[in-house]
Design an enzyme around this catalytic site. Structure first.
Site, PDB file in Angstrom:
ATOM      1  N   PHE A  28     -32.088   7.509   3.278  1.00  8.41           N
ATOM      2  CA  PHE A  28     -32.021   6.169   3.881  1.00  8.41           C
ATOM      3  C   PHE A  28     -33.398   5.532   4.021  1.00  8.41           C
ATOM      4  CE2 PHE A  28     -27.663   4.961   4.842  1.00  8.41           C
ATOM      5  CZ  PHE A  28     -27.049   6.072   4.281  1.00  8.41           C
ATOM      6  N   GLY A  32     -25.536  -3.675   3.224  1.00  8.22           N
ATOM      7  CA  GLY A  32     -24.326  -4.495   3.328  1.00  8.22           C
ATOM      8  C   GLY A  32     -23.220  -3.568   3.760  1.00  8.22           C
ATOM      9  N   LYS A  82       0.843  -1.206   0.000  1.00  3.44           N
ATOM     10  CA  LYS A  82       0.000   0.000   0.000  1.00  3.44           C
ATOM     11  C   LYS A  82       0.872   1.246   0.000  1.00  3.44           C
ATOM     12  CE  LYS A  82      -4.289  -1.167   2.374  1.00  3.44           C
ATOM     13  NZ  LYS A  82      -5.061  -0.875   3.576  1.00  3.44           N
ATOM     14  N   CYS A 102     -19.836  -1.778   7.819  1.00  2.00           N
ATOM     15  CA  CYS A 102     -20.155  -1.002   9.022  1.00  2.00           C
ATOM     16  C   CYS A 102     -21.460  -1.399   9.705  1.00  2.00           C
ATOM     17  CB  CYS A 102     -20.183   0.474   8.667  1.00  2.00           C
ATOM     18  SG  CYS A 102     -18.649   1.012   7.918  1.00  2.00           S
TER      19      CYS A 102
HETATM   20  C1  UGA Z   1     -22.157   3.913   6.696  1.00  2.56           C
HETATM   21  C2  UGA Z   1     -22.747   5.219   7.250  1.00  2.56           C
HETATM   22  O1  UGA Z   1     -23.710   5.740   6.335  1.00  2.56           O
HETATM   23  C3  UGA Z   1     -21.641   6.246   7.472  1.00  2.56           C
HETATM   24  O2  UGA Z   1     -22.181   7.411   8.062  1.00  2.56           O
HETATM   25  C4  UGA Z   1     -20.573   5.642   8.402  1.00  2.56           C
HETATM   26  O3  UGA Z   1     -19.481   6.526   8.576  1.00  2.56           O
HETATM   27  C5  UGA Z   1     -20.058   4.341   7.794  1.00  2.56           C
HETATM   28  O4  UGA Z   1     -21.163   3.429   7.600  1.00  2.56           O
HETATM   29  C6  UGA Z   1     -19.052   3.739   8.750  1.00  2.56           C
HETATM   30  O5  UGA Z   1     -19.414   3.431   9.892  1.00  2.56           O
HETATM   31  O6  UGA Z   1     -17.866   3.678   8.408  1.00  2.56           O
HETATM   32  P1  UGA Z   1     -21.350   3.051   4.278  1.00  2.56           P
HETATM   33  O7  UGA Z   1     -21.405   1.686   4.899  1.00  2.56           O
HETATM   34  O8  UGA Z   1     -20.132   3.479   3.541  1.00  2.56           O
HETATM   35  O9  UGA Z   1     -21.601   4.178   5.419  1.00  2.56           O
HETATM   36  O10 UGA Z   1     -22.542   3.160   3.239  1.00  2.56           O
HETATM   37  P2  UGA Z   1     -24.061   3.661   3.281  1.00  2.56           P
HETATM   38  O11 UGA Z   1     -24.231   4.680   2.223  1.00  2.56           O
HETATM   39  O12 UGA Z   1     -24.495   4.003   4.632  1.00  2.56           O
HETATM   40  O13 UGA Z   1     -24.823   2.339   2.792  1.00  2.56           O
HETATM   41  C7  UGA Z   1     -24.846   1.158   3.592  1.00  2.56           C
HETATM   42  C8  UGA Z   1     -25.765   0.127   2.963  1.00  2.56           C
HETATM   43  O14 UGA Z   1     -27.122   0.523   3.076  1.00  2.56           O
HETATM   44  C9  UGA Z   1     -25.520  -0.102   1.461  1.00  2.56           C
HETATM   45  O15 UGA Z   1     -25.537  -1.491   1.215  1.00  2.56           O
HETATM   46  C10 UGA Z   1     -26.688   0.581   0.787  1.00  2.56           C
HETATM   47  O16 UGA Z   1     -27.023  -0.025  -0.433  1.00  2.56           O
HETATM   48  C11 UGA Z   1     -27.785   0.380   1.834  1.00  2.56           C
HETATM   49  N1  UGA Z   1     -28.869   1.392   1.757  1.00  2.56           N
HETATM   50  C12 UGA Z   1     -28.596   2.703   1.975  1.00  2.56           C
HETATM   51  C13 UGA Z   1     -30.167   0.979   1.509  1.00  2.56           C
HETATM   52  O17 UGA Z   1     -30.439  -0.219   1.313  1.00  2.56           O
HETATM   53  N2  UGA Z   1     -31.165   1.922   1.457  1.00  2.56           N
HETATM   54  C14 UGA Z   1     -30.926   3.235   1.680  1.00  2.56           C
HETATM   55  O18 UGA Z   1     -31.886   4.032   1.645  1.00  2.56           O
HETATM   56  C15 UGA Z   1     -29.605   3.644   1.938  1.00  2.56           C
END
Ligand code: UGA
Length: 454
Positions: free
Chosen positions: A272, A280, A35, A283
């Site tokens: 959301f 998935g 990396k 986090c």
């Molecule tokens: C999430 C949080 O949103 C961040 O604020 C946090 O910093 C991060 O985890 C972490 O703890 O590091 P992330 O996992 O990158 O971020 O992605 P998201 O955009 O939150 O999406 C998570 C999952 O939820 C994805 O699989 C997405 O497809 C799904 N999702 C999201 C839905 O099924 N419906 C929605 O309306 C939004």
């Protein structure tokens, strides 16, 4: 300010690049020499929009180092941004966190260092990290560590795919510390973000209406809990709309309209609430599990969070159940999966629904074809044993397929020539796992369209 960052994953690298861009002198440390070599060559080990560009701009302020020695002796702030992956029993593996804490104690030689926990760590870790840092400092230097270190918690809320935007224009900054000097150091560090005084790059323009960013300054435990409570709330919000989606389907309601109708109530909010196959990523699953486990240590149960997890697990099964109900027999069928990454704009496959769904379909005797615009290389590297057919284009996935399932809502898939897709399939059946496709248009091209809810 002189800043060191331990760990160059999504959180560490994004933080380092942003702070470098804002004018701080940043050293990013990682034990993975590959990396470090990549980063020194100006390349990024992860796919994240605009990261390479911003890293190039921040380059004069950035250095990359494969070891602690020589990289944090005179730092003013050190961020711990190492992974805390789940171990076999679901609890976070704190090995890298403790290595980082010891490394800091051994190699710091200055007067005062703020040690910032940016990794998502179990509640109470701040105190633990502090004791490890002091212990190794005293062993190494043979003198008392009193007054030289202060541990703060600064949880990260960035989303993969929009990591830079979320870091430069955050909704809030949370800092947990009971030490005034440490708080002052962190205010100064974040001042350009808190006041929004920096000139934003053209490719990451400041969104309209973004002004001063609220700062939550609190104690360590509260800051640590804010992180878990935020992720569990977002995960629960998604599971909630997915639960309502199941009822919508039964009563003939349109879940997208229902989500819009409730989301426009400012108390609920539209974000959301996208129903589909669920969440998935590295986090939500890990953090909801950790929250339930922490509560259990205090003889508390968390039925809401547990239900959110269970609903999310079931959404993946529903993909297979829906295809079974429609095709009657799955054995011998060819099913195409569009999208592997856990969400668009990333190549991250951790806890990606696509992997689970592919496995379930293979168990049922299906031939599974897959495509992703960005994550194919990573998929072939990380899942060499998953016996699927990797395709170079979505059209190749469609060839001779009995059904297609949209798993990740990449923009490329929304814009596909679905008429051509239909013509290449054995039977034009599509399961829109993200409720992201234009149903009327697809039906015009002869598709039988299945939503995941509603
Ligand atoms: C999430 C949080 O949103 C961040 O604020 C946090 O910093 C991060 O985890 C972490 O703890 O590091 P992330 O996992 O990158 O971020 O992605 P998201 O955009 O939150 O999406 C998570 C999952 O939820 C994805 O699989 C997405 O497809 C799904 N999702 C999201 C839905 O099924 N419906 C929605 O309306 C939004």
């Amino acid at each position: 300010m002189r800043v060191s960052i331990i760990g160059t994953g999504y959180v560490g690298l994004t933080t380092g690049v942003c702070l470098g861009f804002l004018g701080h002198k940043v050293t990013c440390i990682d034990s993975d020499q590959n990396k470090i070599a990549l980063l020194r060559a100006g390349k990024t080990p992860i796919y994240e929009p605009f990261l390479t560009e911003l890293m190039a701009e921040a380059r004069p302020n950035l250095s990359f180092c494969g070891e602690y020695a020589g990289s944090l002796q005179d730092a003013e702030v050190v961020f711990i941004a190492v992974g805390t992956p789940p171990s076999a029993d679901g609890s976070p593996d704190l090995r890298y966190l403790s290595e980082a804490a010891r490394g800091i104690g051994q190699h710091f030689e200055g007067d005062f260092l703020v040690v910032v926990n940016k990794s998502t760590v179990p509640i109470g870790s701040g105190n633990w990290v502090g004791s490890l840092v002091r212990e190794s400092y005293e062993q190494q230097h043979g003198r008392k560590a009193n007054g030289h270190f202060s541990v703060a918690s600064n949880p990260e809320f960035l989303r993969e795919g929009t990591a830079l935007h979320d870091s430069l224009f955050p909704d809030r900054v949370v800092i947990g510390s009971d030490n005034n000097r440490a708080l002052q150091v962190l205010y100064s560090l974040y001042r350009p973000i808190l006041d929004q005084t920096f000139a934003a790059p053209t490719y990451l323009a400041r969104p309209e209406g973004v002004g001063a960013v609220p700062l939550i300054s609190t104690d360590l435990a509260s800051a640590e809990l804010i992180k878990y409570a935020a992720n569990a709330f977002l995960a629960t919000k998604i599971s909630y709309i997915n639960e309502i989606g199941q009822l919508a389907e039964k009563v003939g309601a349109d879940i997208s309209q229902v989500a819009k109708g409730i989301g426009l109530d400012a108390r609920i909010g539209t974000r959301f609430l996208q129903a589909g196959i669920g969440w998935g990523g590295s986090c939500f699953g890990k953090d909801t599990a950790a929250l339930v486990a922490t509560a259990r240590e205090y003889s508390l149960s968390m039925p809401i969070v547990e239900a959110a997890r269970e609903i999310n697990r079931r959404q993946r099964e529903r993909v297979v159940e829906k295809l079974l109900a429609e095709l009657k027999i799955l054995k011998g069928r060819t099913i195409g999966l569009l999208g592997l990454a856990f969400k668009p704009n990333t190549d991250d496959l951790r806890e990606a629904p696509a992997i689970d769904i592919a496995r379930k379909l293979i168990e049922r005797g299906c031939k599974v074809k897959v495509h992703d615009p960005v994550a194919m290389d990573r998929f072939e590297r990380e899942y060499p044993d998953l016996s699927v057919v990797c395709c170079e284009s979505p059209e190749e996935v469609a060839d001779e397929a009995d059904a297609l399932a949209l798993i990740t809502e990449w923009q490329d898939y929304r814009e596909l020539d679905w008429e051509v897709m239909a013509s290449r399939m054995r039977s034009p059946l599509v399961l829109d796992g993200r409720n992201a496709l234009d149903r009327a248009r697809l039906e015009r091209f002869g598709f039988r369209y299945l939503g995941i809810a509603g």
